[in-house]
Design a protein around this motif. Sequence first.
Motif, PDB file in Angstrom:
ATOM      1  N   HIS A  69       0.832  -1.250   0.036  1.00  0.00           N
ATOM      2  CA  HIS A  69       0.044   0.117  -0.132  1.00  0.00           C
ATOM      3  C   HIS A  69       0.726   1.169  -0.183  1.00  0.00           C
ATOM      4  O   HIS A  69       0.231   2.279  -0.121  1.00  0.00           O
ATOM      5  CB  HIS A  69      -0.816  -0.153   1.362  1.00  0.00           C
TER       6      HIS A  69
ATOM      7  N   ALA B 291      -3.204  -0.942   7.160  1.00  0.00           N
ATOM      8  CA  ALA B 291      -3.930  -0.986   6.112  1.00  0.00           C
ATOM      9  C   ALA B 291      -4.857  -2.442   6.048  1.00  0.00           C
ATOM     10  O   ALA B 291      -5.649  -2.554   5.279  1.00  0.00           O
ATOM     11  CB  ALA B 291      -2.664  -1.022   4.891  1.00  0.00           C
TER      12      ALA B 291
ATOM     13  N   ASP C  53      -8.506  -2.741   5.293  1.00  0.00           N
ATOM     14  CA  ASP C  53      -9.053  -3.816   4.285  1.00  0.00           C
ATOM     15  C   ASP C  53     -10.190  -4.781   4.894  1.00  0.00           C
ATOM     16  O   ASP C  53     -10.966  -4.875   4.307  1.00  0.00           O
ATOM     17  CB  ASP C  53      -7.876  -4.540   3.707  1.00  0.00           C
TER      18      ASP C  53
ATOM     19  N   SER D 260      -6.721  -4.627  -3.379  1.00  0.00           N
ATOM     20  CA  SER D 260      -5.910  -3.759  -4.031  1.00  0.00           C
ATOM     21  C   SER D 260      -6.619  -2.844  -4.979  1.00  0.00           C
ATOM     22  O   SER D 260      -6.073  -1.666  -5.295  1.00  0.00           O
ATOM     23  CB  SER D 260      -4.837  -4.254  -4.692  1.00  0.00           C
TER      24      SER D 260
ATOM     25  N   ASP E 148      -9.415  -1.376  -4.812  1.00  0.00           N
ATOM     26  CA  ASP E 148     -10.136  -0.343  -4.321  1.00  0.00           C
ATOM     27  C   ASP E 148      -9.394   0.902  -4.165  1.00  0.00           C
ATOM     28  O   ASP E 148      -9.758   2.024  -3.574  1.00  0.00           O
ATOM     29  CB  ASP E 148     -10.969  -0.759  -2.980  1.00  0.00           C
ATOM     30  N   TYR E 149      -8.001   0.886  -4.227  1.00  0.00           N
ATOM     31  CA  TYR E 149      -7.240   1.862  -4.166  1.00  0.00           C
ATOM     32  C   TYR E 149      -6.708   2.105  -5.517  1.00  0.00           C
ATOM     33  O   TYR E 149      -6.477   1.646  -6.476  1.00  0.00           O
ATOM     34  CB  TYR E 149      -6.069   1.391  -3.259  1.00  0.00           C
ATOM     35  N   ARG E 150      -6.419   3.520  -5.842  1.00  0.00           N
ATOM     36  CA  ARG E 150      -5.977   4.268  -6.868  1.00  0.00           C
ATOM     37  C   ARG E 150      -4.666   4.417  -7.010  1.00  0.00           C
ATOM     38  O   ARG E 150      -3.941   4.988  -8.125  1.00  0.00           O
ATOM     39  CB  ARG E 150      -6.652   5.480  -7.166  1.00  0.00           C
TER      40      ARG E 150
ATOM     41  N   ARG F 158      -0.418   3.948  -4.515  1.00  0.00           N
ATOM     42  CA  ARG F 158       0.073   3.855  -3.186  1.00  0.00           C
ATOM     43  C   ARG F 158       0.437   5.015  -2.571  1.00  0.00           C
ATOM     44  O   ARG F 158       0.480   6.225  -3.124  1.00  0.00           O
ATOM     45  CB  ARG F 158       1.533   3.244  -3.391  1.00  0.00           C
TER      46      ARG F 158
ATOM     47  N   LEU G  31      -4.874   6.523   3.362  1.00  0.00           N
ATOM     48  CA  LEU G  31      -5.412   5.205   2.834  1.00  0.00           C
ATOM     49  C   LEU G  31      -7.115   5.416   2.730  1.00  0.00           C
ATOM     50  O   LEU G  31      -7.571   5.244   1.667  1.00  0.00           O
ATOM     51  CB  LEU G  31      -5.378   3.847   3.618  1.00  0.00           C
TER      52      LEU G  31
ATOM     53  N   ASN H  59      -8.146   7.531  -0.392  1.00  0.00           N
ATOM     54  CA  ASN H  59      -7.927   7.071  -1.622  1.00  0.00           C
ATOM     55  C   ASN H  59      -8.757   5.727  -1.883  1.00  0.00           C
ATOM     56  O   ASN H  59      -8.890   5.185  -2.892  1.00  0.00           O
ATOM     57  CB  ASN H  59      -6.488   6.775  -1.864  1.00  0.00           C
ATOM     58  N   LEU H  60      -9.512   5.459  -0.591  1.00  0.00           N
ATOM     59  CA  LEU H  60     -10.303   4.047  -0.698  1.00  0.00           C
ATOM     60  C   LEU H  60     -11.696   4.256  -1.605  1.00  0.00           C
ATOM     61  O   LEU H  60     -12.291   5.242  -1.427  1.00  0.00           O
ATOM     62  CB  LEU H  60     -10.566   3.761   0.534  1.00  0.00           C
TER      63      LEU H  60
ATOM     64  N   GLU I 157     -11.062   8.706  -4.980  1.00  0.00           N
ATOM     65  CA  GLU I 157      -9.994   9.684  -4.481  1.00  0.00           C
ATOM     66  C   GLU I 157     -10.440  11.009  -4.133  1.00  0.00           C
ATOM     67  O   GLU I 157     -10.878  12.027  -4.894  1.00  0.00           O
ATOM     68  CB  GLU I 157      -9.316   9.991  -5.741  1.00  0.00           C
TER      69      GLU I 157
END
Length: 386
Positions: free
Chosen positions: A116, A150, A154, A161, A163-165, A167, A232, A235-236, A239
């Motif tokens: 992450h 993280a 989750d 992974s 679901d995040y845009r 790191r 986190l 960005n979840l 954004e």
Amino acid sequence: MLVCMLVALLPLCLLLTPQQEKQLEGCRRCDERGVVECKRHRGELLELEAQVDFCSTAARCRDCAGALLLPCSRCDGGPDTAGMLARRDEIATWLKQEHQLEKFLGKQLVYMETAHLQLASDVEELRDGKKKISGHVLLHRVARDAEQSAELIDRHFGATSKDYRARMMLWFWGSQQTHRQVMENFLGSGSAGDFKWLGRDPRFSVNCKDSSFQLRAPTLHSLGVHNAAHMLISNLFSEIWIGDMGGGWFDSGSAHWYEEKIFNRVDNYCIDELDFIATWKNGEWRAALRKYLSRPGEDAILPRLLRQQTGAMMPRDHALAWSFWDWLATNHTTTLAPILKGLKLRRPERELFAEHLKMDVRQAETAWIEWVTATYPKKEPKRKRP
């Protein structure tokens, strides 16, 4: 003749076919693995290195090239030989990639990557109580515990992974000059203090010599983990940072929750225009909140707490937000994801609570306070910080 001599010097495992390699059984010295641990990475550092995907300091090790393993000198190889060689190739490919901060600053940095996070630093040494540690070790400790956060995130949000845009990028600097250079060019700010960019491509930068931190490793450690949680959550799923959209209770409450989960207390407050040292009850909140919320005749709390921006919340508001988030995470975990998605769409809490908690705001407050009274201790237990 020369070619034949050079080939003869190559390890046998590099000359074998895959079928032959599978038959290598190692020896007693390497526990039938075909590889041994690199002696340049020992103790805490060996454990920390194994917990990241890539580390530039480990990758530059002249013995193991970051694989943390070496071929056993007493045998021709074993079942772990192929994995060690593949790992060396993977790390070498990663290290060859241009690092944007090294290029911009024109100097070598310590940097690493996890599932992450991306972290970087030029700090050589920090104070860790009566001892001193390297900036390299600090980054590893932040990476380890931010990744633990993280993993909890989750689990709470049912996230993967996908679901995040991006790191999350965390940068720790040894001078105000370097911090300011990075701030102006990568965060669009001239702020002298620690600063984070949330939502799209989250990033965080701090001058570790700032008077607030003074190269204290524990302080910077918890600061990094706390801000990683903010990043986190921002960005979840999409954004969007909800902290400046009236979702400060969720933004701050969640960041405090993951920080407290790791360190057993809260030391970090994201408050705008701060001209005092922010703290409430020394960062140990359960007993104090139990007492505060049990007082008769107290005005309703959630109507005032909800819709505040993160930076406008006072220290006690942060503690209340943490506790309300604690109630949600403990008793209504499956509502966290839809509530966050709703807040990012600017939906009011009264709609989100009615839809997902089956409660209105006052009912949610009553249930939360009853749970706090029933579960929080009357006195904080004595416990050591990790």
